[in-house]
Design a protein around this motif. Structure first.
Motif: not given
Length: 387
Positions: A227-235, A237-248, A277-284
């Motif tokens: 929750d501390r990451i998922l519900l965070k209203p702001g931007k 942090e790099p380590h938080e984003f790495e955790i968020m990316k694991t949702h895929t 698993y793949g909806h956060q992949e990008k064409w490039d």
């Protein structure tokens, strides 16, 4: 469901000789059957079509339409093809019988008429028809029941999918309407892509239905994000984003686990795994979790990416207002060839009125947003993430 009674059957007697008709109808009536008479083939066809008889006793040699002609027409019509036909004939040759059987006759009675033979052969064919009707009705009942239960199972499946997806959404800052919007975006976009030469071989109507069914599970992995990451209203942090990316990965693994527990592959779950698993992949190749590029990204995930990003841009959150449709489209267009498959993005740009219609149809209400704000404040009060 029980077989029809054969003791009081409705039998059509067709013969151009009045004496034969009288004799046969008398035999049948004495046995308890309802006997109807027709003097020629045209009258016989009209009577058979108006009210279906249980059986037809049909003279072969008649002026105008012969018995063979009448038999051929009765067997050609779905309404009358199951009526058993017994030919009344003075012709007892093998070739004559062969021709009649080829036309669909059930039996022959040779003239002169023998009452016990008539009744015995009529009884045999009525009993055979009763059994056939019983089996046909049983099969129809079973087919109807299978269709009903299939619809019921599909409805239960759909409700379960939405319930699972909603569970993930209740922990996020988004509303359940995000599920509905992206699901419909995916169907509209995938349907339009069926006409594109790059995609038509991969997007049958059935596949489009599977994509629509599986799309709500695209963010199911968010149930595993703290929750501390998922519900965070702001931007993040790099380590938080790495955790968020694991949702895929969490989403893909959760769906795989469910499929493993079932013990058999499920088609729509295959698409659900691709999308999660793949909806956060990008064409490039700059996306996650694998950094796939171009056609290496599953088509289902590329379609979902367009739907998901568009909705994220235009949607209100408790910590931001949604962008205008025009600004969101500009951002989407800027991602052509970098974030998004160019052909899919071009197709999206041709469907903007449809996307706007869906966004309006499933728009978030003020009550939805107010509840999300209360949930966010509650999370802060519970200390589930730093204020």
């Amino acid at each position: 469901m029980t077989p029809i009674q054969t003791s009081k059957a409705r039998i059509l007697v067709v013969d151009d000789t009045p004496e034969i008709r009288l004799l046969v109808t008398t035999i049948l009536q004495q046995a308890g059957h309802a006997a109807l008479e027709a003097a020629d083939g045209v009258a016989a066809l009209e009577m058979a079509r108006q009210e279906l008889p249980s059986l037809v006793l049909l003279d072969v040699m008649m002026p105008g339409l012969s018995g063979h002609d009448v038999c051929r027409q009765l067997k050609a019509s779905p309404a009358t093809r199951d009526i058993p036909i017994i030919f009344l004939t003075a012709m007892a040759g093998t070739e004559d019988e062969k021709r009649g059987l080829e036309l669909g006759a059930a039996d022959f009675i040779t003239k002169p008429i023998n009452p016990p033979i008539v009744l015995a052969r009529v009884a045999t064919q009525l009993q055979a028809k009763a059994g056939a009707d019983f089996l046909r009705n049983q099969n129809q009942y079973l087919e109807t029941e299978v269709q009903r239960r299939t619809r019921e199972l599909a409805a239960i499946q759909d409700v379960t999918i939405l319930a699972m997806a909603s569970l993930a959404e209740t922990r996020d800052n988004e509303t359940g309407n995000h599920i509905r919007r992206t699901q419909h975006y995916v169907r509209v976009l995938a349907s339009a892509l069926q006409a594109h030469p790059r995609f038509r071989a991969q997007l049958s109507d059935h596949v489009v239905d599977m994509l629509f069914k599986s799309a709500p599970l695209h963010d199911i992995g968010k149930v595993g994000i703290p929750d501390r990451i998922l519900l965070k209203p702001g931007k993040f942090e790099p380590h938080e984003f790495e955790i968020m990316k694991t949702h895929t990965t969490l989403g893909r693994d959760a769906i795989q686990h469910a499929e493993d527990q079932l013990g058999m592959p499920v088609e729509f779950l295959c698409y659900a795994k691709e999308i999660a698993y793949g909806h956060q992949e990008k064409w490039d190749g700059s996306g996650y979790p694998l950094g796939l590029a171009g056609d290496a990204i599953p088509l289902s995930a590329r379609i979902m990416a367009v739907a998901d990003v568009y909705d994220a841009l235009i949607s209100r959150r408790v910590y931001k207002e949604g962008m205008s449709h025009e600004k969101a489209v500009d951002i989407m267009h800027a991602g052509r060839g970098s974030h998004f498959d160019p052909d899919i993005l071009d197709t999206f740009l041709g469907l903007l009125p449809e996307f706007q219609r869906i966004a309006q149809q499933f728009a978030d209400s003020d009550d939805d947003m107010a509840q999300k704000a209360r949930d966010l404040e509650q999370a802060k009060g519970d200390g589930r993430f730093p204020t």
